[in-house]
Motif scaffolding. Structure first.
Motif, mmCIF file in Angstrom:
data_model
loop_
_atom_site.group_PDB
_atom_site.id
_atom_site.type_symbol
_atom_site.label_atom_id
_atom_site.label_comp_id
_atom_site.label_asym_id
_atom_site.label_seq_id
_atom_site.Cartn_x
_atom_site.Cartn_y
_atom_site.Cartn_z
ATOM 1 N N GLU A 374 0.829 -1.212 0.000
ATOM 2 C CA GLU A 374 0.000 0.000 0.000
ATOM 3 C C GLU A 374 0.859 1.255 0.000
ATOM 4 O O GLU A 374 0.515 2.254 -0.654
ATOM 5 C CB GLU A 374 -0.923 -0.027 1.220
ATOM 6 C CG GLU A 374 -2.026 -1.076 1.133
ATOM 7 C CD GLU A 374 -2.806 -1.205 2.429
ATOM 8 O OE1 GLU A 374 -2.388 -0.546 3.417
ATOM 9 O OE2 GLU A 374 -3.801 -1.950 2.446
ATOM 10 N N LEU A 375 1.997 1.218 0.721
ATOM 11 C CA LEU A 375 2.899 2.375 0.715
ATOM 12 C C LEU A 375 3.434 2.624 -0.684
ATOM 13 O O LEU A 375 3.440 3.771 -1.166
ATOM 14 C CB LEU A 375 4.051 2.148 1.695
ATOM 15 C CG LEU A 375 5.180 3.197 1.652
ATOM 16 C CD1 LEU A 375 4.631 4.578 1.969
ATOM 17 C CD2 LEU A 375 6.296 2.827 2.614
ATOM 18 N N LEU A 376 3.875 1.558 -1.371
ATOM 19 C CA LEU A 376 4.405 1.740 -2.716
ATOM 20 C C LEU A 376 3.311 2.208 -3.670
ATOM 21 O O LEU A 376 3.550 3.070 -4.523
ATOM 22 C CB LEU A 376 5.021 0.420 -3.221
ATOM 23 C CG LEU A 376 5.702 0.466 -4.596
ATOM 24 C CD1 LEU A 376 6.692 1.616 -4.675
ATOM 25 C CD2 LEU A 376 6.410 -0.849 -4.867
ATOM 26 N N ASP A 377 2.082 1.681 -3.532
ATOM 27 C CA ASP A 377 0.969 2.158 -4.358
ATOM 28 C C ASP A 377 0.729 3.645 -4.134
ATOM 29 O O ASP A 377 0.492 4.405 -5.090
ATOM 30 C CB ASP A 377 -0.303 1.371 -4.037
ATOM 31 C CG ASP A 377 -0.294 -0.029 -4.631
ATOM 32 O OD1 ASP A 377 0.408 -0.223 -5.645
ATOM 33 O OD2 ASP A 377 -0.974 -0.909 -4.098
ATOM 34 N N ASP A 378 0.785 4.092 -2.868
ATOM 35 C CA ASP A 378 0.566 5.509 -2.574
ATOM 36 C C ASP A 378 1.707 6.369 -3.090
ATOM 37 O O ASP A 378 1.486 7.516 -3.520
ATOM 38 C CB ASP A 378 0.406 5.710 -1.065
ATOM 39 C CG ASP A 378 -0.916 5.159 -0.555
ATOM 40 O OD1 ASP A 378 -1.046 4.986 0.665
ATOM 41 O OD2 ASP A 378 -1.815 4.900 -1.377
ATOM 42 N N LEU A 379 2.939 5.875 -3.032
ATOM 43 C CA LEU A 379 4.070 6.628 -3.586
ATOM 44 C C LEU A 379 3.897 6.860 -5.076
ATOM 45 O O LEU A 379 4.307 7.891 -5.613
ATOM 46 C CB LEU A 379 5.376 5.873 -3.323
ATOM 47 C CG LEU A 379 5.920 5.931 -1.885
ATOM 48 C CD1 LEU A 379 7.047 4.933 -1.717
ATOM 49 C CD2 LEU A 379 6.395 7.339 -1.540
ATOM 50 N N ILE A 380 3.274 5.894 -5.751
ATOM 51 C CA ILE A 380 3.046 6.029 -7.190
ATOM 52 C C ILE A 380 1.830 6.902 -7.475
ATOM 53 O O ILE A 380 1.864 7.776 -8.338
ATOM 54 C CB ILE A 380 2.867 4.640 -7.837
ATOM 55 C CG1 ILE A 380 4.166 3.842 -7.731
ATOM 56 C CG2 ILE A 380 2.439 4.766 -9.296
ATOM 57 C CD1 ILE A 380 4.036 2.402 -8.155
ATOM 58 N N ALA A 381 0.747 6.689 -6.713
ATOM 59 C CA ALA A 381 -0.514 7.364 -7.016
ATOM 60 C C ALA A 381 -0.610 8.750 -6.382
ATOM 61 O O ALA A 381 -1.171 9.660 -6.980
ATOM 62 C CB ALA A 381 -1.693 6.505 -6.545
ATOM 63 N N ARG A 382 -0.051 8.906 -5.151
ATOM 64 C CA ARG A 382 -0.196 10.184 -4.431
ATOM 65 C C ARG A 382 1.137 10.634 -3.851
ATOM 66 O O ARG A 382 1.325 10.681 -2.621
ATOM 67 C CB ARG A 382 -1.229 10.036 -3.312
ATOM 68 C CG ARG A 382 -2.636 9.730 -3.806
ATOM 69 C CD ARG A 382 -3.651 9.811 -2.652
ATOM 70 N NE ARG A 382 -3.393 8.816 -1.641
ATOM 71 C CZ ARG A 382 -3.850 7.579 -1.689
ATOM 72 N NH1 ARG A 382 -4.557 7.189 -2.734
ATOM 73 N NH2 ARG A 382 -3.592 6.711 -0.724
ATOM 74 N N PRO A 383 2.104 10.956 -4.686
ATOM 75 C CA PRO A 383 3.434 11.329 -4.172
ATOM 76 C C PRO A 383 3.430 12.631 -3.376
ATOM 77 O O PRO A 383 4.380 12.908 -2.657
ATOM 78 C CB PRO A 383 4.273 11.459 -5.449
ATOM 79 C CG PRO A 383 3.288 11.760 -6.531
ATOM 80 C CD PRO A 383 2.040 11.011 -6.163
ATOM 81 N N GLU A 384 2.357 13.428 -3.518
ATOM 82 C CA GLU A 384 2.322 14.700 -2.808
ATOM 83 C C GLU A 384 1.901 14.541 -1.345
ATOM 84 O O GLU A 384 1.954 15.503 -0.569
ATOM 85 C CB GLU A 384 1.351 15.656 -3.510
ATOM 86 C CG GLU A 384 -0.128 15.248 -3.448
ATOM 87 C CD GLU A 384 -0.488 14.149 -4.439
ATOM 88 O OE1 GLU A 384 -1.649 13.702 -4.424
ATOM 89 O OE2 GLU A 384 0.400 13.765 -5.229
#
Length: 605
Positions: A374-384
């Motif tokens: 989930e962290l990696l998905d968020d880094l890709i989808a919501r880097p801000e």
């Protein structure tokens, strides 16, 4: 030549290329000059056509990349199919495009998506197999096109179909099959309201888009099946957890083993309680000993373990007591106790406690893997998101350090690929996330995409293709690195190099097109460095000679004319260039890279 380069630079129409010749004739130029202008015009028109063709190909590739990106983030199959049909209409420059799907219950095809259609009757049309051009494509599983639909006798003309086509005003139609393996599930079509032929390149492009549409439909089916399976698994897990809680409450009252569990003891401590009455062996789900002496897994023991799981109680075989526990039909652990007077209830309690411990360990591992994914998905989808760095720090990930992001494409073996990626990330202290047809890894330091492709291919027993990007520093760098790695993997697949791995830097000039940060000076130096350095040190003009050589079609004599030097001088310079660049510099692929580097060098200076 200069005026034709200006015309090419501003993308002038073909008729404007006659202008310089008309002006030359008007001012009374000699025949030789006019003939030279004619030759230059012909060459310039060839270059213009090549540039137009490349621009069209670039648009086609961009559409295919966009379609692949849509599939990678598939949420709504209708939206993906609408995008594919819309791109088909745009790229083929047709008045309309549409997609039909096979109806297995009625044995015909029906309209699923249309773009540019104005007729309600046409939008609700159904075609029997063999009827109309679309029915013929669905029946034969081959592309067909017609420049004039109503004058074409190769397929059956049905009144209701012809009426709908006439109401829509269609004349020229191209159709290609949507195939899953050897099975035709529909037809993708593009049509014009005036007569026109369809070229082979257009057929190939529409076939590629049809392949993406078939994948979108199949992915939607697989996603639904996955959701159903996850719901069933979640329900089973909840049921097992409730049962485990009940066993734990009952055991805590009168069983010392639960006291050990509450103290954080392991399976060895539980086994020690049981071995007070005999010799105990604990096996995992694969029959490997966890603790105690190894007991051969002979057919009698395997049969007894299966019976124990089926009955939900201890089974006796001679002087052996066997209690086995499974989860969802999967063996979790088996306890084998050699004793004559042991209490079966103690062994059953121990089996349940051991099973709970193993299940807890598995759940912890799965939960940690899910959190990391989930962290990696968020880094890709919501880097801000400002909390990403802190979340990563809690998992032992320092995003200020350099990481490599790798996208590994596989052929639909999501579960096995996700398990491999999770193990790889755990060993390397990185992150892993699984998608339907790819896994994403964020690993510390410099990583080799070829190694990842090789090891994942071995784990899946089928080719996996990996693209890498990096170094990645900070949350904001993850998303662009992800897209660059995706493009690298897509490029390898397009080049027929499934099972391989690469990065943009390793792809040469192709890396300039797909890389997130295009290192133009680095590319020029890698291609032309020895020649540029020689000119810089010696004050020579080898670079200019090489540019003139390519510009004149590889002719030493014309190169000599262009540079106003003797042909022997050209030969000597080309020999020097060959020694500097190495063998094979005139091979087509190498020559193309050199010409691109020369163009970039000229533009930069």
């Amino acid at each position: 030549m200069h005026v034709y380069l200006e015309l090419l630079a501003r993308e002038a129409s073909a008729v404007e290329f006659e202008g310089p010749i008309i002006e030359a004739r008007a001012r009374g130029a000699n025949p030789a000059e006019i003939a030279e202008l004619e030759r230059a015009k012909v060459e310039a028109l060839k270059v213009r056509e090549l540039l137009r063709r490349r621009a069209r190909r670039e648009a086609e590739l961009s559409a295919l990349y966009d379609t692949a990106s849509d599939l990678a983030g598939l949420r709504d199959v209708d939206a993906v199919l609408e995008a594919i049909v819309h791109r088909a209409r745009q790229l083929l420059a047709t008045d309309t495009a549409y997609l039909t799907l096979h109806d297995p219950e009625r044995g015909d095809t029906y309209m699923r998506v249309t773009d540019g259609s104005i007729s309600a009757a046409f939008q609700n049309l159904r075609l029997a197999l063999g009827a109309g051009l679309g029915g013929l494509v669905a029946q034969t599983a081959r592309p067909y096109s017609t420049a004039d639909y109503f004058a074409d006798a190769r397929f059956q003309h049905k009144d209701h179909i012809d009426s709908a086509v006439h109401e829509e005003g269609l004349v020229a139609i191209l159709g290609v099959p949507l195939k899953l393996g050897q099975r035709v599930i529909g037809v993708l079509m593009a049509a014009n309201r005036s007569a026109r032929p369809f070229h082979q390149e257009e057929v190939a492009l529409l076939t590629s888009l049809a392949a993406h549409a078939a994948v979108a439909i199949d992915n939607a089916r697989l996603l639904q099946e996955t959701r159903n399976a996850l719901e069933e698994l979640s329900a089973a897990h909840r049921s097992l957890r409730e049962h485990g809680n009940a066993v734990e409450r009952a055991a805590r009252a009168h069983d010392r083993m639960m006291e050990l569990v509450l103290q954080g003891r392991g399976i060895e401590d539980i086994a020690a309680v049981v071995t007070e009455t005999g010799e105990l062996t604990v096996l995992d789900g694969q029959g490997r000993p966890i603790t105690g002496p190894h007991t051969p897994a002979d057919p009698g023991i395997l049969e007894a373990a299966q019976a124990s799981r089926s009955l939900g109680r201890t089974v006796r075989r001679g002087d052996l007591l066997i209690a086995s526990v499974d989860v969802g039909g999967e063996p979790l652990c088996t306890l084998i106790l050699r004793s004559d007077d042991a209490d079966e209830r103690i062994l059953e309690r121990a089996a349940l406690v051991c099973a709970l411990l193993l299940l807890f360990r598995r759940s912890v591992a799965e939960a940690e893997g899910r959190v990391r994914g989930e962290l990696l998905d968020d880094l890709i989808a919501r880097p801000e998101d400002e909390g990403l760095a802190e979340r990563a720090r809690r998992l032992g990930i320092d995003l200020a350090e350099p990481y490599t992001l790798i996208v590994a494409r596989h052929q639909g073996q999501r579960e096995r690929a996700a398990f491999w990626a999770s193990a790889e990330a755990a060993l390397a202290h990185g992150l892993a996330a699984a998608r339907p047809d790819e896994v994403v890894l964020l690993l510390p330091g410099a990583q080799d995409a070829r190694r990842v492709a090789k090891e994942l291919s071995a784990a899946l027993a089928s080719p996996a293709t990996a693209g890498a990007a990096g170094p990645v520093r900070g949350p904001g760098a993850v998303r662009p690195a992800y897209h660059e790695a995706q493009r690298c993997a897509d490029a390898l697949i397009a080049l027929g190099r499934r099972g391989d791995g690469t990065s943009a830097a390793e792809l040469g000039f192709l890396g300039l097109l797909i890389g997130e940060h295009r290192d133009l000076p680095g590319y020029v130096a890698s291609a032309l460095g020895p020649v540029l350095d020689y000119d810089r040190r010696r004050g020579t003009t080898l670079t200019a000679t090489l540019a003139a050589y390519f510009a004149t079609g590889g002719s030493p004599s014309r190169t000599a004319e262009a540079m106003h030097i003797h042909v022997n001088t050209v030969s000597q310079r080309l020999e020097r260039i060959g020694r500097l660049l190495g063998d094979g510099w005139q091979e087509p692929e190498r020559a193309l890279e050199l010409q691109l580097a020369l163009r970039l060098h000229r533009l930069s200076t």
